[in-house]
Design an enzyme around this catalytic site. Structure first.
Site, short mmCIF file in Angstrom:
data_model
loop_
_atom_site.label_atom_id
_atom_site.label_comp_id
_atom_site.label_asym_id
_atom_site.label_seq_id
_atom_site.Cartn_x
_atom_site.Cartn_y
_atom_site.Cartn_z
N GLY A 183 0.81 -1.22 0.00
CA GLY A 183 0.00 0.00 0.00
C GLY A 183 0.84 1.26 0.00
CG HIS B 266 21.10 8.33 1.20
ND1 HIS B 266 21.70 9.44 1.76
CD2 HIS B 266 20.11 8.80 0.40
CE1 HIS B 266 21.09 10.53 1.33
NE2 HIS B 266 20.11 10.17 0.50
NE ARG C 83 24.64 14.56 0.21
CZ ARG C 83 24.47 13.62 -0.71
NH1 ARG C 83 25.29 13.53 -1.73
NH2 ARG C 83 23.47 12.77 -0.60
CD GLU D 144 13.40 0.29 -2.48
OE1 GLU D 144 12.61 1.08 -1.93
OE2 GLU D 144 14.48 -0.07 -1.98
CB SER E 269 13.19 6.13 -5.42
OG SER E 269 13.10 7.08 -4.39
#
Lengths: 659, 243, 243
Positions: free
Chosen positions: A13, A257, A273, A394, A410
């Site tokens: 979901g 990451h 950044r 993903e 993403s």
């Protein structure tokens, strides 16, 4: 026997599952969503920084378009992605942002006039055109040529998830919460739905569906140090793998990451950044320009994470009771900016580090973040190996990201893939392939098989602690299958993972409750997670090159000649100890952007024999049609519009015209 | 250099398992505190080492998803972003009231929130679909930010658990619901008018049921200005009703 | 949806009206309370001052002669406001043992000032049903008996002082809390600081309770001195000072 019928069963979901569900529902099909947690709790909510789409509204986005976004994405992927998919994605992303705007996402907007920003450590004044006032703005992110990341402060995923989840409620789509798909029902060629366990009562139900779509997110919890939510255990990919028919791809492509707070591993956005924050070492030295003079802190994530670990290895890390780390410095952005655009970061720093990021540096170290690999699908989202099975987001290896995903791509993928795959699912339901020819005997067989598996765990009388094995697996993955990989360490990991798998057949579950039973859940997920870990590790061991996030110290060069291939992993026999690996070559001769240097990172790739030929072909085609517009040229190089649902094929308008 | 002796924590957890006959009761767990320990870490440690059957909900463990609302010394809050350091050596944890208990610290906020969303129709109501190919309609930057202020709600349920009215009247929509309507009222993309909003919250289960006890405002983990959002809505709804 | 909106619009104005009426009656009563205390405390200046104020309210200086019916009229209006306010506020009180228990458990567990204060607000409100009614009924039926001796005799010889003493505390606490809640409920003044407002509320109660106690003491003192002549009416010639 409990049976539940629906046209479309969406497992998961989060943003991808919800958006695909809305698409299929709007085409008139009954859709049911399964979710481990209330959908608004999904990990999509944790996406902070934003979503890439080439709207080109801002000064620093001027001249942006699908072509630039496409090229950034392919470079980011280290040429590992499917370029057709990257094209479909770059084309649809602006539509997704605009659809979300209409559904209520309060995107930050352009304010006309001058504004102060921080770029490369310096204050700079930008002028936004009056023409753009009130349009959706964008910030800078790593690995992109333009400022393309649309955002809502640093709660972008949250705002998107709420808008799409509320849209699903508006469409009347039922979400069966606290339910877990523990097996796919299939006959080896067609997927018929899933066996679903109620996490509260423990009851098993066969959900039968014309189409089943897996959108369960990534598998970050294979690692000890991860930014992922605790529910990201890769169960969607695992149950697909356990069919023996469906295929996982590029499982070794795992992103780390750069800026997870240390030691908690909680993400602070790349937007830090992008908005001008810099990385510093123990001495306070800004070290990224030493390694990456061009993109500095804003090289792609794989590169920045690797440089950070490299710098730590060189002894420049700051010391804390928990180990070495580096610093993220956003103090130069100022309180007003942090309070407005980085407020989640501020809250996280306050809650978990006890610091104010407007005054203090943030302790960070790279942590597992994203799974580029997943269930291998074609460009329509259909899973390889089983008709009626789809995957998006993903959980899928649609293969937008190849071996490294760009920040902001993403959450963009979740909704874009949802928009596309939802329509293709509806197409399937409306075709003759969508008819559900189904025997209750098959459902009964799967139900009793799963009942037996759970029964064996509950009453098997084993001795091994599921929690202890899980912890060991996670530590092993972080230590041996992390940012820097090496043949011997990977081999050790494979050996130990196999041993853990054997031990995991002999688990002790002390809590005998059939219903809500966290110990039982850990036990059955552990067995599946070990399979996924083996897919990751075996894939990493076999891939004797470095590409994107997969970096082999013993094979540091990208090797297009041998490894321009997608890893495919299957598990055809439940008794086999390791996955079956196979490879699917990427066709250089059909690439719109032939392999080359990314513009950051190492520049030492071993060339594919076709690369030069294709590069000449592309150049010749461009030269031959100097007057052709970019769309026509692009269509000649790599046609993709035919793969998109008709409603998504139109050209994207931009306020400043087409660049 | 030797590490300082860690504090020994005694955590009293309200245990229950609906369906079982045992009445809810507090059970004490003792663990050593570690540096930077959050309740997320503490509860997982208890589950890993002391009682594998202990039920609780965490998802993001970063204060973003709203899964882990519970009563911490009687006060609703997110367990994941609560440091044990900020509590005494002895404290209590209990499930959020008002919501159906699933077991121990786990409650069903999902069903409650979905019902609230359906009742208040917490989505943009537009008569036409957006043209996805066209440049998006403009919005004032300040307005977008104001909408986001209210949109930051994570539906954790703390406001409901902190609401005296919600304890007494199960149909009260609470701050979470009122804040949603305040959010959609601000949003020009939602074509509903105040008459529509009034139909949803212009009653004692809605904004007029709020007695301004402000428990919601004081416990909101996201620091939403619920007091002013509700007051703003109350004024609007009163004006609408008296029109 | 439109039809339901129409339905709500047709019959649905009441919740808004009632909510506004509850606030408005409360505000009026609080305003009256302050004026009333100013009036009553004029005894501290002198008996003549109080006498003058009493006659003023009977219209003596405007109409030339005293009309105690005017006082009855004012009392009737206040009583009406009082009854309406009570009836409206009663809707918010716990309706049964279950609701009362839910609130009390919540308040005890939560330890939240604004939640606990509401308990006081509700309790004082409940007490006012009786105390306030008795006082107002007396003013309604015997309006002429307001004067330095008349009032003092009522307080002392009429044995009303215990009731007035309790009423004083109850009404000033309720009024202070009510005004405080009102400001927060409607967010007026906009964005007012709650800590300051709470101090103001306490100051309100303390000030009026003190003023009330001192005034009540004055009446008691006069009442004791005048006990032998209870029933005798005050005239300017008869001031205790002049005796």
């Amino acid at each position: 026997m409990r049976i539940f019928y629906t046209d479309v069963l969406v497992v998961g979901g989060g943003l991808a599952g919800l958006r695909a569900a809305v698409g299929a529902r709007r085409r008139g099909h009954d859709v049911t969503i399964l979710s481990l947690v209330p959908p608004k709790r999904s990990h999509s909510a944790a996406a902070q920084g934003g979503m890439q789409a080439s709207l080109a509204n801002t000064t620093k986005g001027a001249g942006d378009n699908e072509d630039v976004h496409f090229e950034d994405t392919v470079r980011g992927s280290d040429w590992g992605c499917d370029q057709v998919v990257a094209r479909m994605f770059a084309h649809t992303a602006p539509k997704a942002v605009r659809e979300l705007a209409a559904w209520g996402v309060p995107w930050n907007r352009v304010t006309a006039g001058t504004r102060e920003v921080v770029m490369d450590g310096k204050h700079v004044t930008l002028e936004e055109p009056a023409l753009a006032h009130g349009l959706i703005t964008a910030r800078d992110f790593g690995g992109t040529k333009k400022w393309r990341t649309c955002y809502v402060s640093d709660g972008t995923g949250h705002a998107m998830l709420y808008a799409v989840s509320d849209r699903a409620i508006a469409e009347g789509i039922p979400v069966h919460e606290r339910k877990e798909a523990i097996a796919l029902i299939h006959d080896g060629g067609r997927c018929h739905g899933a066996i679903v366990r109620d996490l509260v009562s423990g009851d098993l139900t066969a959900y039968l569906a014309r189409a089943t779509c897996i959108a369960t997110g990534g598998f970050g919890r294979l690692y000890r140090s991860t930014t992922n939510a605790v529910i990201n255990e890769g169960m969607g990919a695992a149950i697909a793998l356990e069919t023996g028919a469906a295929t996982l791809a590029n499982m070794e492509a795992v992103q780390f990451h750069p800026t997870a707070i240390f030691p908690a591993g909680i993400l602070v956005t790349e937007g830090c950044r992008g908005d001008g924050g810099v990385l510093r070492d123990a001495a306070g030295h800004r070290f990224m320009p030493d390694y990456e003079p061009e993109k500095k802190e804003l090289a792609s994530r794989d590169v920045v994470s690797r440089r950070m670990e490299q710098h730590l290895r060189a002894g420049h890390g700051a010391t804390s009771p928990f180990g070495q780390h580096l610093w993220l410095d956003i103090t130069l952005l100022g309180t007003a900016h942090i309070d407005g655009k980085l407020r989640e970061v501020k809250e996280i720093c306050r809650n978990f580090l006890g610091i104010d990021p407007a005054r203090d540096w943030i302790a960070v170290r790279p942590a597992q973040h994203y799974s580029m690999g997943g269930i291998r699908t074609d460009a329509t989202g259909a899973a390889r190996g089983l008709v009626g099975l789809y995957a998006c987001g993903e959980a899928a290896c649609w293969d937008l990201h190849g071996f490294n995903r760009l920040g902001g791509n993403s959450v963009a993928e979740t909704v874009v893939a949802g928009m596309i795959v939802g329509e293709h699912i509806a197409d399937l339901c409306e075709s003759s392939d969508g008819d559900l020819t189904f025997s209750t005997a098959l459902a009964a067989e799967f139900l009793s098989r799963e009942e037996a598996r759970l029964g064996a765990l509950l009453h098997g009388g084993g001795a091994e602690s599921p929690v202890a094995l899980m912890t060991r697996m996670q530590t092993l993955m972080t230590d041996n299958v992390g940012i820097f990989r090496r043949g011997d360490l990977l081999q050790d990991a494979v050996t130990e993972l196999r041993a853990l798998s054997v031990r995991a057949r002999n688990l002790h579950v002390g809590t005998q409750r059939r219903g809500a039973n966290p110990e039982l859940v850990t036990a059955y997920r552990l067995q599946r997670m070990l399979k996924l870990s083996l897919c990751v590790t075996e894939g990493a061991l076999a891939r004797t090159e470095s590409r994107g996030a997969h970096f082999r110290e013993d094979y540091p060069r990208r090797d297009d000649a041998t490894w321009l291939q997608r890893t495919l992993a299957t598990w055809p026999d439940p008794e086999q100890a390791t996955p079956t690996l196979a490879y699917e070559p990427l066709d250089v001769m059909s690439m719109e952007l032939p392999p080359g240097w990314r513009g950051y990172g190492a520049r030492d790739a071993i060339e594919h024999p076709d690369t030069e030929r294709r590069a000449r072909e592309v150049a010749a085609l461009r030269e031959a049609r100097p007057a052709a517009d970019r769309h026509a040229l692009q269509a000649a190089l790599l046609p993709f519009l035919h793969l998109l649902p008709p409603r998504l094929r139109g050209p994207n308008a931009r306020a400043g015209g087409d660049a | 250099m030797s590490a300082p002796t860690p504090r020994r924590l005694t955590i009293h957890i309200l245990r229950s398992a609906p369906g079982d006959d045992a009445t809810p009761h507090f059970e004490a767990f003792r663990i050593d505190e570690s540096e930077g320990m959050t309740l997320f870490i503490a509860l997982n440690e208890i589950r890993a080492n002391l009682d594998p059957s202990l039920q609780f909900d965490f998802v993001c463990r970063a204060g973003i998803c709203g899964s882990c609302g519970m009563l911490i010394n009687g006060r609703p809050g997110l367990a994941c972003s609560t440091l044990t350091h900020d509590l005494g050596t002895e404290f209590t944890l209990a499930p959020l009231p008002v919501f159906a208990v699933i077991g121990d610290l786990s409650v069903d906020t999902g069903r409650w929130m979905r019902a609230m969303s359906e009742r208040l129709e917490t989505w943009i109501h537009a008569t036409t679909d957006a043209d996805l190919d066209a440049v998006e309609p403009r919005m004032e930057p300040a307005l977008a930010e104001a909408i986001y202020e209210a949109d930051r709600c994570i539906e954790c349920g703390c406001c409901i658990a902190a609401c005296g009215t919600a304890q007494m009247r199960p149909d009260f929509v609470g701050a979470v619901g009122l804040n949603k309507i305040a959010r959609f009222r601000l949003d020009p993309r939602d074509e509903r008018e105040d008459a529509d909003h009034y139909a949803l919250v212009g009653n004692d289960d809605g904004v007029f049921g709020c007695m301004t006890l402000l428990g919601c405002h004081d416990v909101c983990p996201k620091g939403l200005s619920l007091r002013s959002q509700i007051a703003y809505l109350r004024r609007g709804m009163a004006a609408q009703g008296l029109r | 949806m439109d039809s339901s909106v129409e339905a709500h619009r047709a019959g649905g104005a009441w919740p808004a009206r009632l909510d506004v009426a509850q606030s408005a009656t409360g505000l009026c009563l609080a305003a009256f309370l302050m004026l009333h205390m100013a009036f009553v405390s004029s005894i501290l200046i002198s008996e003549r001052a109080f006498y003058t104020v009493a006659r003023f309210f009977e219209g003596q200086y405007l109409l030339g002669t005293s009309h105690p019916a005017i006082v009855s009229g004012v009392a009737a209006v206040v009583l009406l406001l009082f009854v309406v306010h009570a009836a409206l506020a009663m809707r918010k009180l716990p309706h049964d043992q279950h609701q009362l228990g839910a609130y009390r458990r919540h308040a005890a567990r939560f330890g939240h000032a604004d939640t606990s204060l509401w308990g006081w607000q509700a309790a004082t409100g409940f007490a006012l049903f009786f105390l306030g009614t008795i006082h107002l009924y007396g003013m309604l039926t015997r309006p002429a008996l307001i004067g330095p001796f008349e009032s003092a005799d009522r307080v002392w010889s009429g044995r009303m002082w215990p009731l007035y003493l309790v009423l004083l505390f109850v009404v000033e606490v309720h009024g202070g809390l009510g005004l405080y809640r009102l400001a927060l409920k409607w967010d007026w003044p906009r964005g007012v600081d709650r800590t300051r407002l709470r101090r103001l509320k306490t100051a309100f109660s303390v000030f009026f309770i003190t003023l009330g106690l001192v005034s009540l003491g004055a009446y008691v003192r006069i009442g004791i001195a005048h006990a032998d002549h209870a029933g005798e009416r005050w005239t300017p010639a008869l001031s205790t000072a002049g005796r």
